[in-house]
Design a protein around this motif. Structure first.
Motif, PDB file in Angstrom:
ATOM      1  N   GLU A 195       8.322  19.630   1.090  1.00 22.33           N
ATOM      2  CA  GLU A 195       9.115  19.752   2.236  1.00 22.33           C
ATOM      3  C   GLU A 195      10.511  19.198   1.629  1.00 22.33           C
ATOM      4  O   GLU A 195      10.637  18.353   0.531  1.00 22.33           O
ATOM      5  CB  GLU A 195       8.889  18.759   3.285  1.00 22.33           C
ATOM      6  N   PRO A 196      11.606  19.582   2.212  1.00 22.76           N
ATOM      7  CA  PRO A 196      13.050  19.469   1.779  1.00 22.76           C
ATOM      8  C   PRO A 196      13.133  18.029   1.575  1.00 22.76           C
ATOM      9  O   PRO A 196      13.148  17.214   2.552  1.00 22.76           O
ATOM     10  CB  PRO A 196      13.859  20.066   2.459  1.00 22.76           C
ATOM     11  N   ILE A 197      13.638  17.441   0.412  1.00 24.39           N
ATOM     12  CA  ILE A 197      13.961  16.009   0.234  1.00 24.39           C
ATOM     13  C   ILE A 197      15.076  15.532   1.151  1.00 24.39           C
ATOM     14  O   ILE A 197      15.088  14.423   1.517  1.00 24.39           O
ATOM     15  CB  ILE A 197      14.117  15.778  -1.171  1.00 24.39           C
ATOM     16  N   SER A 198      15.821  16.490   1.491  1.00 31.97           N
ATOM     17  CA  SER A 198      17.034  16.292   2.408  1.00 31.97           C
ATOM     18  C   SER A 198      16.631  15.599   3.680  1.00 31.97           C
ATOM     19  O   SER A 198      17.345  14.784   4.252  1.00 31.97           O
ATOM     20  CB  SER A 198      17.937  17.609   2.650  1.00 31.97           C
ATOM     21  N   GLY A 199      15.239  15.731   4.016  1.00 27.62           N
ATOM     22  CA  GLY A 199      14.777  15.233   5.496  1.00 27.62           C
ATOM     23  C   GLY A 199      14.678  13.849   5.153  1.00 27.62           C
ATOM     24  O   GLY A 199      14.305  13.251   6.248  1.00 27.62           O
ATOM     25  N   LEU A 200      14.673  13.183   3.926  1.00 26.62           N
ATOM     26  CA  LEU A 200      14.274  11.836   4.003  1.00 26.62           C
ATOM     27  C   LEU A 200      15.937  10.923   3.860  1.00 26.62           C
ATOM     28  O   LEU A 200      15.748   9.870   4.097  1.00 26.62           O
ATOM     29  CB  LEU A 200      13.806  11.534   2.566  1.00 26.62           C
ATOM     30  N   LEU A 201      16.863  11.589   4.123  1.00 26.64           N
ATOM     31  CA  LEU A 201      18.126  10.927   3.978  1.00 26.64           C
ATOM     32  C   LEU A 201      18.214  10.161   5.311  1.00 26.64           C
ATOM     33  O   LEU A 201      18.130  10.715   6.552  1.00 26.64           O
ATOM     34  CB  LEU A 201      19.277  12.241   4.146  1.00 26.64           C
ATOM     35  N   ASN A 202      18.125   8.729   5.244  1.00 27.26           N
ATOM     36  CA  ASN A 202      18.369   7.913   6.352  1.00 27.26           C
ATOM     37  C   ASN A 202      17.031   8.096   7.090  1.00 27.26           C
ATOM     38  O   ASN A 202      16.985   7.598   8.211  1.00 27.26           O
ATOM     39  CB  ASN A 202      19.763   8.133   7.052  1.00 27.26           C
ATOM     40  N   ASN A 203      15.832   8.463   6.662  1.00 26.41           N
ATOM     41  CA  ASN A 203      14.895   8.684   7.273  1.00 26.41           C
ATOM     42  C   ASN A 203      13.447   8.298   6.275  1.00 26.41           C
ATOM     43  O   ASN A 203      13.031   9.172   5.876  1.00 26.41           O
ATOM     44  CB  ASN A 203      14.599  10.099   7.692  1.00 26.41           C
ATOM     45  N   PRO A 204      13.163   7.130   6.021  1.00 21.83           N
ATOM     46  CA  PRO A 204      12.113   6.654   5.210  1.00 21.83           C
ATOM     47  C   PRO A 204      10.830   7.284   5.616  1.00 21.83           C
ATOM     48  O   PRO A 204      10.641   7.380   6.813  1.00 21.83           O
ATOM     49  CB  PRO A 204      12.117   5.113   5.213  1.00 21.83           C
ATOM     50  N   MET A 205       9.861   7.586   4.885  1.00 21.57           N
ATOM     51  CA  MET A 205       8.640   8.175   4.847  1.00 21.57           C
ATOM     52  C   MET A 205       7.403   7.132   4.920  1.00 21.57           C
ATOM     53  O   MET A 205       7.757   6.307   3.918  1.00 21.57           O
ATOM     54  CB  MET A 205       8.479   9.585   3.990  1.00 21.57           C
ATOM     55  N   SER A 206       6.455   7.100   5.497  1.00 16.80           N
ATOM     56  CA  SER A 206       5.276   6.369   5.467  1.00 16.80           C
ATOM     57  C   SER A 206       4.558   6.330   4.028  1.00 16.80           C
ATOM     58  O   SER A 206       4.310   7.432   4.083  1.00 16.80           O
ATOM     59  CB  SER A 206       4.432   6.240   6.548  1.00 16.80           C
ATOM     60  N   ILE A 207       4.369   5.356   3.384  1.00 18.32           N
ATOM     61  CA  ILE A 207       3.384   5.798   2.218  1.00 18.32           C
ATOM     62  C   ILE A 207       1.991   6.166   2.663  1.00 18.32           C
ATOM     63  O   ILE A 207       1.238   6.829   2.094  1.00 18.32           O
ATOM     64  CB  ILE A 207       3.317   4.435   1.385  1.00 18.32           C
ATOM     65  N   GLN A 208       1.577   5.859   4.088  1.00 14.70           N
ATOM     66  CA  GLN A 208       0.293   6.094   4.352  1.00 14.70           C
ATOM     67  C   GLN A 208       0.260   7.771   4.475  1.00 14.70           C
ATOM     68  O   GLN A 208      -0.969   8.156   4.276  1.00 14.70           O
ATOM     69  CB  GLN A 208      -0.091   5.401   5.741  1.00 14.70           C
ATOM     70  N   SER A 209       1.019   8.241   4.791  1.00  9.71           N
ATOM     71  CA  SER A 209       1.030   9.849   5.151  1.00  9.71           C
ATOM     72  C   SER A 209       0.904  10.411   4.074  1.00  9.71           C
ATOM     73  O   SER A 209       0.200  11.592   3.895  1.00  9.71           O
ATOM     74  CB  SER A 209       2.566  10.198   5.919  1.00  9.71           C
ATOM     75  N   ILE A 210       1.327   9.759   2.727  1.00 12.65           N
ATOM     76  CA  ILE A 210       1.223  10.626   1.476  1.00 12.65           C
ATOM     77  C   ILE A 210       0.059   9.878   0.497  1.00 12.65           C
ATOM     78  O   ILE A 210      -0.540  10.569  -0.057  1.00 12.65           O
ATOM     79  CB  ILE A 210       2.607  10.304   0.641  1.00 12.65           C
ATOM     80  N   PHE A 211      -0.082   8.701   0.495  1.00  8.65           N
ATOM     81  CA  PHE A 211      -1.006   8.052  -0.242  1.00  8.65           C
ATOM     82  C   PHE A 211      -2.307   7.537   0.464  1.00  8.65           C
ATOM     83  O   PHE A 211      -3.116   6.801  -0.441  1.00  8.65           O
ATOM     84  CB  PHE A 211      -0.226   7.056  -1.473  1.00  8.65           C
ATOM     85  N   GLY A 212      -2.314   7.522   1.654  1.00  8.82           N
ATOM     86  CA  GLY A 212      -3.416   7.064   2.427  1.00  8.82           C
ATOM     87  C   GLY A 212      -3.708   5.455   2.231  1.00  8.82           C
ATOM     88  O   GLY A 212      -4.992   5.169   2.400  1.00  8.82           O
ATOM     89  N   ILE A 213      -2.666   4.812   2.144  1.00  8.25           N
ATOM     90  CA  ILE A 213      -2.902   3.203   2.209  1.00  8.25           C
ATOM     91  C   ILE A 213      -1.848   2.520   3.273  1.00  8.25           C
ATOM     92  O   ILE A 213      -0.944   2.937   3.063  1.00  8.25           O
ATOM     93  CB  ILE A 213      -2.922   2.614   0.914  1.00  8.25           C
ATOM     94  N   ASP A 214      -2.556   1.589   3.916  1.00 13.26           N
ATOM     95  CA  ASP A 214      -1.309   0.592   4.804  1.00 13.26           C
ATOM     96  C   ASP A 214      -0.545   0.032   3.981  1.00 13.26           C
ATOM     97  O   ASP A 214      -0.814  -0.664   2.890  1.00 13.26           O
ATOM     98  CB  ASP A 214      -2.429  -0.059   5.736  1.00 13.26           C
TER      99      ASP A 214
END
Length: 267
Positions: A108-127
């Motif tokens: 997905e476009p990395i520009s979407g992460l600008l000022n919008n951090p992503m949860s690690i759980q959604s990618i790496f499956g850990i709390d």
């Protein structure tokens, strides 16, 4: 000529001053991860009984996975300097992906992460709280690195040749402090301008024009850190600016201060 630091600051402003307040170490990734990851970084500090210290960092065209109590997440590139308060005792662990190196994990476009951090759980499956506990339970830095690599390795995507191409482009930008135009870049790499802009939006999250501007300003900030005497006219010419006022405007847009104001803080 622009003076070179004995070791690269990689965007850490006033690094020599900051090293009196914290310890920074960097670790090379394992061979199978090195296509995507630039390095791991660990910052430790002990300011017990001292005033908190605000460390500023110049943004960079990289995604970082940050492990820090209460702030663990995946952060995209920023467009302005950012500060981090260091107080009491603490430690932060970071994974700095190569420019474009995180895109294959999410497609997905990395520009979407600008000022919008992503949860690690959604990618790496850990709390994130569990990851903080696991990482900071390790008593050696190489064990921290090993734990993170065990987390990333099962999610490793196939190598994407565009990542290597993007890093060739950004390496070229960093090696040419007087490079000023995206058109020059397109001619050198024989790539259409709109294609390059779209590629950077998807893989890097910021435009090639911004990466060129950032590289010049980071060079300027490092040169300012290393010198006691400042000739802004000469520095602006060394960086390919046709007039000093344009250089000052660009510097302030990223650093938040004019070169002269920044220089006074480094004394």
């Amino acid at each position: 000529m622009i003076p070179k630091a004995s070791k690269p600051s990689l965007g850490i402003m006033n690094l020599q001053q900051g090293e009196q307040k914290f310890q920074l170490s960097r670790h090379t990734p394992s061979e199978d991860l090195a296509y995507f990851i630039r390095h791991y970084w660990i910052v430790r500090w002990d300011l017990t009984g001292q005033e908190p210290y605000l460390q500023h960092v110049i943004p960079n065209p990289c995604v970082n996975l940050l492990v820090e109590p209460g702030r663990t997440a995946i952060y995209g590139p920023g467009k302005e300097k950012y500060g981090h308060y260091l107080q009491d005792q603490g430690c932060v662990f970071g994974v700095k992906f190569k420019p474009g190196g995180f895109y294959p994990f999410i497609r997905e476009p990395i520009s979407g992460l600008l000022n919008n951090p992503m949860s690690i759980q959604s990618i790496f499956g850990i709390d994130p709280r569990q990851l903080e506990t696991d990482v900071f339970a390790q008593n050696e830095e190489h064990l921290m690195v090993s734990h993170i690599e065990q987390l990333i390795r099962p999610k490793l995507p196939e190598q994407d040749e565009q990542v290597a191409f993007i890093n060739q482009i950004i390496d070229h930008i960093n090696q040419k402090p007087d490079l000023t135009k995206v058109d020059t870049l397109c001619d050198y790499f024989n790539v259409n301008k709109r294609t390059l802009q779209r590629l950077f939006d998807h893989y890097v999250g910021v435009s090639p024009k911004w990466v060129i501007k950032l590289a010049r300003i980071q060079n300027a900030a490092e040169a300012t850190d290393l010198s006691q005497r400042h000739n802004w006219s000469k520095l602006s010419m060394d960086l390919g600016y046709h007039d000093q006022s344009h250089f000052i405007k660009d510097f302030k847009s990223i650093i938040g201060q004019t070169p002269d104001e920044y220089a006074r803080l480094t004394v």
